[in-house]
Design an enzyme around this catalytic site. Structure first.
Site, mmCIF file in Angstrom:
data_model
loop_
_atom_site.group_PDB
_atom_site.id
_atom_site.type_symbol
_atom_site.label_atom_id
_atom_site.label_comp_id
_atom_site.label_asym_id
_atom_site.label_seq_id
_atom_site.Cartn_x
_atom_site.Cartn_y
_atom_site.Cartn_z
ATOM 1 N N PHE A 1 0.848 -1.197 0.000
ATOM 2 C CA PHE A 1 0.000 0.000 0.000
ATOM 3 C C PHE A 1 0.876 1.236 0.000
ATOM 4 O O PHE A 1 1.772 1.366 0.828
ATOM 5 C CB PHE A 1 -0.933 0.028 1.213
ATOM 6 C CG PHE A 1 -1.893 1.186 1.175
ATOM 7 C CD1 PHE A 1 -3.012 1.147 0.362
ATOM 8 C CD2 PHE A 1 -1.659 2.332 1.919
ATOM 9 C CE1 PHE A 1 -3.886 2.230 0.285
ATOM 10 C CE2 PHE A 1 -2.522 3.431 1.851
ATOM 11 C CZ PHE A 1 -3.646 3.366 1.038
ATOM 12 N N ASP B 1 9.021 2.518 1.418
ATOM 13 C CA ASP B 1 7.879 3.268 1.922
ATOM 14 C C ASP B 1 7.777 2.988 3.410
ATOM 15 O O ASP B 1 7.326 1.914 3.821
ATOM 16 C CB ASP B 1 6.615 2.834 1.174
ATOM 17 C CG ASP B 1 5.364 3.545 1.694
ATOM 18 O OD1 ASP B 1 5.422 4.148 2.781
ATOM 19 O OD2 ASP B 1 4.326 3.463 1.006
ATOM 20 N N LYS C 1 2.529 9.801 8.247
ATOM 21 C CA LYS C 1 1.862 9.294 9.449
ATOM 22 C C LYS C 1 2.510 9.791 10.748
ATOM 23 O O LYS C 1 2.296 10.927 11.126
ATOM 24 C CB LYS C 1 1.765 7.767 9.384
ATOM 25 C CG LYS C 1 0.792 7.298 8.282
ATOM 26 C CD LYS C 1 0.180 5.949 8.532
ATOM 27 C CE LYS C 1 -0.995 5.686 7.611
ATOM 28 N NZ LYS C 1 -0.707 4.857 6.458
HETATM 29 C C1 LIG Z 1 -0.963 5.184 5.054
HETATM 30 C C2 LIG Z 1 0.074 4.802 4.081
HETATM 31 C C3 LIG Z 1 0.303 5.540 2.915
HETATM 32 C C4 LIG Z 1 -0.585 6.698 2.516
HETATM 33 O O1 LIG Z 1 -0.447 7.796 3.366
HETATM 34 P P1 LIG Z 1 -1.532 8.979 3.276
HETATM 35 O O2 LIG Z 1 -1.010 9.981 4.261
HETATM 36 O O3 LIG Z 1 -2.853 8.390 3.629
HETATM 37 O O4 LIG Z 1 -1.524 9.475 1.890
HETATM 38 C C5 LIG Z 1 1.338 5.173 2.097
HETATM 39 N N1 LIG Z 1 2.110 4.124 2.391
HETATM 40 C C6 LIG Z 1 1.942 3.375 3.490
HETATM 41 C C7 LIG Z 1 2.860 2.241 3.774
HETATM 42 C C8 LIG Z 1 0.907 3.677 4.372
HETATM 43 O O5 LIG Z 1 0.695 2.913 5.456
#
Ligand SMILES: *Cc1c(COP(=O)(O)O)cnc(C)c1O
Length: 403
Positions: free
Chosen positions: A136, A221, A250
């Site tokens: 994700f 990520d 986050k």
């Molecule tokens: C939550 C998340 C995102 C997206 O972040 P947003 O601030 O909602 O755009 C991207 N990568 C990972 C691994 C995430 O957990």
């Protein structure tokens, strides 16, 4: 004006389906709803409220910067952004930082940079991005297409091209895909939304080696796994593998929206003036708060505390499972833990989450088979113990209803 959960259905786009109660106030790891009912928070705003709710130091940083300077745009730079960038580069492999407002935006920048870097150094044939099933990376069209859940990216017309997916934690499958056409491999060093999946370190090392072999950039990520959540500032530090680009969001802002892309001097050179940008990215208000978050999180006291709290969670969760037999596995790292449901209860993570909320415990799911906890890194032990007592009551109710 009186608003309730029903108001949501009247005035909000229906892309979310929030819980029945409406929280109005938080302090530390406790939250109160409109009725004054108290909850213990193991959800942490989806791995965001890294120091709980309304941490006094963060409130102070917000108020101080709030009466000084909120916003400038990137026509001017500002002190909080420069200070935060200095601290992030001092503490990591990176030499350079690009600020954004969210995880998706940080990832969007990372992907555009990887494409531009490949173009600058190797030509336009080198455009392929490899990512992983169940990964994700956000909801912009580029990032959601790189994410490994077609259900999230289908139905919006033609997708960005040259993106392929591979099974996670399967090095042989990756070997078969990667080639001189590969410009970047993007991965979460541990998958969050995909079900709290920690791959073998050998796999991560193998991905790094394949990137090196094929002149591809490795993008980690760490939007969910970063900023102390695994007991290290970033999870790459647990693996001994250094990426070329790392993204954070986050927990970075502790509840204030901010994202960052970190990279090396060499790679960053491809984002020349005018190639990319954001009106709000690096905004002084966001950066002043993130700088305070960083100062508090990046201490041995907080980072070691995470591992102690993980041990407490695991001990109590195993005890719950011995009694109720609902989980096949407790997995994850630090304050990012997943309880995988066993065959008997597969598909019911959301029912358990709802049952827990009814007992005064906020938690998350990661897919339909995993209950996820992403609490504050400084959640008091008493709140862990009481929260898990409430969780156990939720489990007992859920089982009674299921039978
Ligand atoms: C939550 C998340 C995102 C997206 O972040 P947003 O601030 O909602 O755009 C991207 N990568 C990972 C691994 C995430 O957990």
């Amino acid at each position: 004006m009186q608003v309730t959960r029903d108001t949501f259905n009247q005035v909000m786009v229906p892309n979310y389906n929030p819980a029945a109660m409406v929280p109005v106030r938080g302090e530390g790891s406790r939250v109160w709803d409109q009725e004054g009912i108290e909850y213990i928070d193991f959800a942490g705003g989806i791995a965001v409220n890294v120091l709980g709710h309304c941490h006094p130091e963060l409130v102070k940083a917000l108020a101080e910067q709030g009466s000084k300077l909120w916003h400038l745009s990137n026509v001017f730079t500002n002190e909080p952004a420069l200070q935060l960038a200095q601290k992030l580069t001092d503490a990591t492999f990176a030499d350079k930082v690009y600020f954004a407002n969210s995880g998706a935006e940080a990832n969007e920048a990372a992907l555009k940079l990887a494409r531009r870097y490949a173009l600058d150094h190797f030509g336009q044939e080198k455009d392929q991005i490899i990512a992983f099933a169940k990964g994700f990376h956000g909801r912009t069209f580029f990032t959601v297409t790189v994410g490994g859940q077609p259900a999230y990216s289908d139905g919006f017309g033609p997708k960005p091209g040259a993106i392929v997916h591979c099974e996670y934690n399967n090095l042989d499958a990756l070997k078969a895909l990667v080639s001189e056409r590969t410009c970047a491999i993007m991965m979460e060093p541990m998958q969050g939304e995909g079900g709290i999946i920690v791959p073998d370190v050998a796999f991560i090392k193998g991905v790094r080696a394949l990137c090196d072999e094929h002149n591809a950039l490795l993008i980690f990520d760490e939007v969910q796994s970063g900023m102390g959540r695994t007991g290290k500032l970033f999870d790459y530090m647990n693996t001994g593998v250094t990426p070329d680009i790392l993204t954070s969001a986050k927990s970075l802002g502790g509840g204030f929206p901010v994202g960052a892309m970190l990279t090396t001097d060499k790679v960053s050179a491809s984002l020349k003036p005018g190639t990319h940008g954001s009106t709000y990215g690096g905004n002084p208000l966001a950066c002043a708060i993130a700088e305070k978050v960083f100062d508090i999180v990046n201490t041995s006291e907080v980072l070691e505390g995470v591992l102690h709290k993980e041990a407490l969670f695991r001990e109590k969760l195993h005890a719950i499972n011995e009694k109720h037999h609902v989980f096949s596995e407790i997995r994850g790292k630090g304050m990012l833990l997943g309880c995988a449901l066993n065959d008997k209860y597969k598909g019911h993570a959301k029912d358990i989450m709802t049952a827990a909320t009814e007992q005064g415990l906020m938690c998350l799911i990661a897919g339909m088979d995993v209950v996820r906890f992403a609490p504050s890194l400084i959640i008091p032990d008493e709140d862990i113990i009481e929260g898990l007592e409430r969780f156990e009551r939720g489990i007992a109710k859920f089982i009674a209803n299921a039978e």
